[in-house]
Design an enzyme around this catalytic site. Structure first.
Site, PDB file in Angstrom:
ATOM      1  N   THR A 149     -34.466  -3.073   7.520  1.00 42.90           N
ATOM      2  CA  THR A 149     -34.647  -2.280   6.301  1.00 42.90           C
ATOM      3  C   THR A 149     -34.265  -0.822   6.582  1.00 42.90           C
ATOM      4  OG1 THR A 149     -36.446  -3.752   5.654  1.00 42.90           O
ATOM      5  CG2 THR A 149     -36.294  -1.712   4.440  1.00 42.90           C
ATOM      6  N   THR A 193     -32.451  -3.501   2.218  1.00 43.79           N
ATOM      7  CA  THR A 193     -32.730  -4.321   3.394  1.00 43.79           C
ATOM      8  C   THR A 193     -31.924  -5.606   3.474  1.00 43.79           C
ATOM      9  OG1 THR A 193     -34.561  -5.336   4.632  1.00 43.79           O
ATOM     10  CG2 THR A 193     -34.621  -5.583   2.254  1.00 43.79           C
ATOM     11  N   ASN A 231     -33.698  -7.720   5.457  1.00 38.61           N
ATOM     12  CA  ASN A 231     -34.953  -8.219   6.009  1.00 38.61           C
ATOM     13  C   ASN A 231     -34.999  -7.962   7.511  1.00 38.61           C
ATOM     14  OD1 ASN A 231     -37.515  -9.194   5.989  1.00 38.61           O
ATOM     15  ND2 ASN A 231     -36.929 -11.328   6.242  1.00 38.61           N
ATOM     16  N   GLY A 251     -39.636  -0.927   7.879  1.00 41.73           N
ATOM     17  CA  GLY A 251     -40.751  -1.293   8.758  1.00 41.73           C
ATOM     18  C   GLY A 251     -41.545  -2.495   8.291  1.00 41.73           C
TER      19      GLY A 251
HETATM   20  N1  GLY Z   1     -37.900  -7.512   3.866  1.00 46.29           N
HETATM   21  C1  GLY Z   1     -38.963  -6.632   3.952  1.00 46.29           C
HETATM   22  C2  GLY Z   1     -39.548  -6.297   2.639  1.00 46.29           C
HETATM   23  O1  GLY Z   1     -38.868  -6.346   1.636  1.00 46.29           O
HETATM   24  O2  GLY Z   1     -40.708  -6.009   2.564  1.00 46.29           O
END
Ligand code: GLY
Length: 573
Positions: A384, A402, A404, A476
């Site tokens: 992210t 992100t 992920n 994070g």
């Molecule tokens: N992939 C991390 C989030 O979207 O929280």
């Protein structure tokens, strides 16, 4: 005598003038003298995860582009320069505040493909198949970033679309020098890239990458040319769409041309709350971050944090207890609002927050009632990415985006040169079974076709007295919410400058697992001993979050905070 007293008065004026000049140039409106004195700009600022991308954003602002123009250019430049998280194969959220104070948010989060189903990651015995939602072709949601940028530009952009995409084409085609961080991340991921992309050479080099090596991405340059010339169609239709579908077919992936054509980002009203007179403007569901942030701020508002001090015993205990309760709510009540009725109003009622905090006791830590203990597989901070941008007129953009995991699924679209997300892991694969961040979910966040997976991304803008005050966000995973929360407290409660607030050490707790994770030296050893004595389990972790933020000082200057934990860079003019 007359002459003498005139001299005294003159020197007083000079002292006064120099003192005022000092305070203006140090920007110590929010305390902490000596932190980044040259960090103040009038006309605009970009803070993001990679120096070359920050430069692209600044160039756009200087050419007369507004904050949204710069954001589009930065999103694409980060795809090239920060492949760990910058993306066109993923998604994200934008919070926007116009110069006149109007707010809006754009949800360009990925969606489950039409072929997705609730039990798709379970074996015949009903157990979650390890890594299937992470490192396979089935791990990808339908990407939203290109549609998001097209929409943001259509609604708010000023400069020509092509001019915003062009810098990414040049960075990809001509290459750019990689930093030590990027070299080490690429080397660390080489085995996975090789395993998951047989016969392809993207981001893989004979031998190791070194700082200063030039990374060229010709396939990605061609993809960006299609996006430049055809906009949305350049990605969701035609050659690139064919390449995505071919890639899916090569690995039993689910995404089809229909899924791509049907993808559309959504404008949603921001959710807002107040904290001690500051207005917090943040992302609604399918982000859990906005609601959780507002709940956290509400939970601690009545306590004298300022008096207790930054990361002192009582501060840490209060914050952890608030986080424990808020993350428990997250697991049950939050999901995609287009599929699940999220009780936003109930969760944000002050009486509800008060009732949640009513069993918090100073005698001992409240044990987290365990559904099933989660484990943190990783807290790597470069999954992210977040960028904060303001322009000379005062428009502000806060975007978190992100793939992920770091480098997403690690799977490249053959011929198109970009990485696919593994965002499907943000759904709840099975009630009570933790995802890669140790987060637990249930019905609200179950897998459904066309549904968006719950996120922790928390792009946020703060107002003071009706004026822009702060633009903030971070990567994070599950620690995003707590890092944004603590950064806001650092400025408002502990009087830290923007840079200081970003640099300050952080800690994190999320109900399950029942522990407090702290960066090294975030909490002094005497305080740690006290906390342990009250039943808190403290574990140390490398880094938590990479906050990139901008503060508008009361003198009208922009002051940046670029996280020293990464390659994050602040540039202004
Ligand atoms: N992939 C991390 C989030 O979207 O929280």
């Amino acid at each position: 005598m007359m002459i003498y007293s005139f001299k005294i008065r003159k020197s007083n004026y000079i002292t006064l003038f120099l003192t005022i000049l000092f305070f203006i140039t140090t920007g110590c409106v929010h305390g902490q003298l000596g932190v980044n004195n040259s960090n103040q700009y009038r006309n605009g600022m970009v803070v993001c995860a990679y120096p070359d991308a920050a430069q692209v954003g600044l160039d756009i602002l200087k050419k007369g582009g507004n904050a949204v123009d710069a954001a589009v250019a930065v999103q694409f430049a980060l795809t090239v320069t920060h492949p760990q998280a910058g993306n066109i194969g993923g998604g994200g959220f934008m919070v926007f505040r116009s110069k006149s104070g109007k707010t809006n948010t754009l949800d360009f989060r990925e969606k489950g493909p039409a072929g997705a189903s609730a039990n798709m990651y379970l074996d015949s015995a009903g157990n979650v198949i390890p890594d299937m939602s992470l490192y396979t072709h089935q791990a990808s949601g339908v990407p939203g970033s290109v549609d998001g940028m097209v929409e943001a530009h259509r609604k708010y952009g000023k400069l020509k679309w092509a001019d915003l995409v062009q810098p990414a084409i040049e960075l990809a085609r001509n290459g750019f020098k990689i930093t030590k961080h990027l070299a080490s991340d690429l080397n660390r991921t080489k085995a996975q890239f090789t395993k998951l992309n047989p016969g392809k050479t993207y981001l893989i080099k004979d031998g190791d990458w070194n700082e200063g090596d030039v990374l060229v991405q010709e396939d990605l340059a061609k993809t960006f040319e299609l996006i430049r010339d055809k906009g949305r169609e350049g990605f969701y239709d035609g050659i690139v769409a064919d390449e995505i579908v071919a890639e899916m077919k090569s690995g039993k992936g689910l995404m089809t041309k229909e899924d791509l054509k049907n993808y559309h980002s959504v404008w949603r009203n921001a959710i807002t709350g107040n904290y001690k007179g500051y207005k917090i403007i943040t992302m609604p569901p399918p982000s859990s971050g906005g609601i959780a942030l507002l709940q956290l701020l509400q939970s601690v508002e009545k306590y004298p944090l300022k008096r207790w001090g930054y990361n002192q015993d009582s501060t840490v205990r209060l914050v952890v207890e608030a986080e424990r309760r808020v993350y428990a709510d997250r697991s049950k009540y939050l999901g995609d609002p287009d599929f699940f009725k999220v009780p936003v109003d109930s969760l944000l009622k002050p009486a509800y927050t008060a009732s949640r905090m009513s069993n918090f006791s100073w005698d001992a830590a409240t044990p987290s009632t365990s559904i099933q203990p989660g484990t943190f597989v990783s807290y790597e901070s470069d999954q992210t990415t977040h960028y904060s941008i303001v322009d000379r007129d005062g428009n502000a953009v806060s975007i978190t985006t992100t793939l992920n995991d770091s480098f997403g699924s690690k799977i490249f679209v053959k011929g198109a040169g970009f990485l696919l997300n593994n965002e499907m892991d943000d759904f709840s694969s099975k009630p009570g079974v933790p995802n890669m961040y140790g987060l637990i979910g249930g019905k609200a966040n179950s897998i459904q076709p066309g549904k968006r997976m719950l996120s922790s991304m928390t792009p946020t803008i703060v107002e003071k007295d009706g004026k822009l005050f702060m633009v903030v966000g971070t990567p994070g995973g599950s620690t995003i919410i707590t890092s944004v929360f603590q950064t806001i407290l650092n400025v408002i409660e502990f009087n830290q400058s923007m840079q200081h607030a970003v640099t300050s050490k952080r800690f994190h707790s999320q109900w399950l697992p029942d522990e407090v994770t702290v960066e090294k030296d975030a909490i002094d050893s005497a305080t740690v001993t006290k906390l342990q004595g009250k039943g808190y389990k403290i574990t140390t972790h490398g880094t938590i979050g990479r906050v990139d933020a901008i503060l508008k000082t009361q003198w009208g200057y922009y002051e940046g905070g670029a996280d020293p934990r990464g390659d994050d860079t602040k540039l202004g003019w």
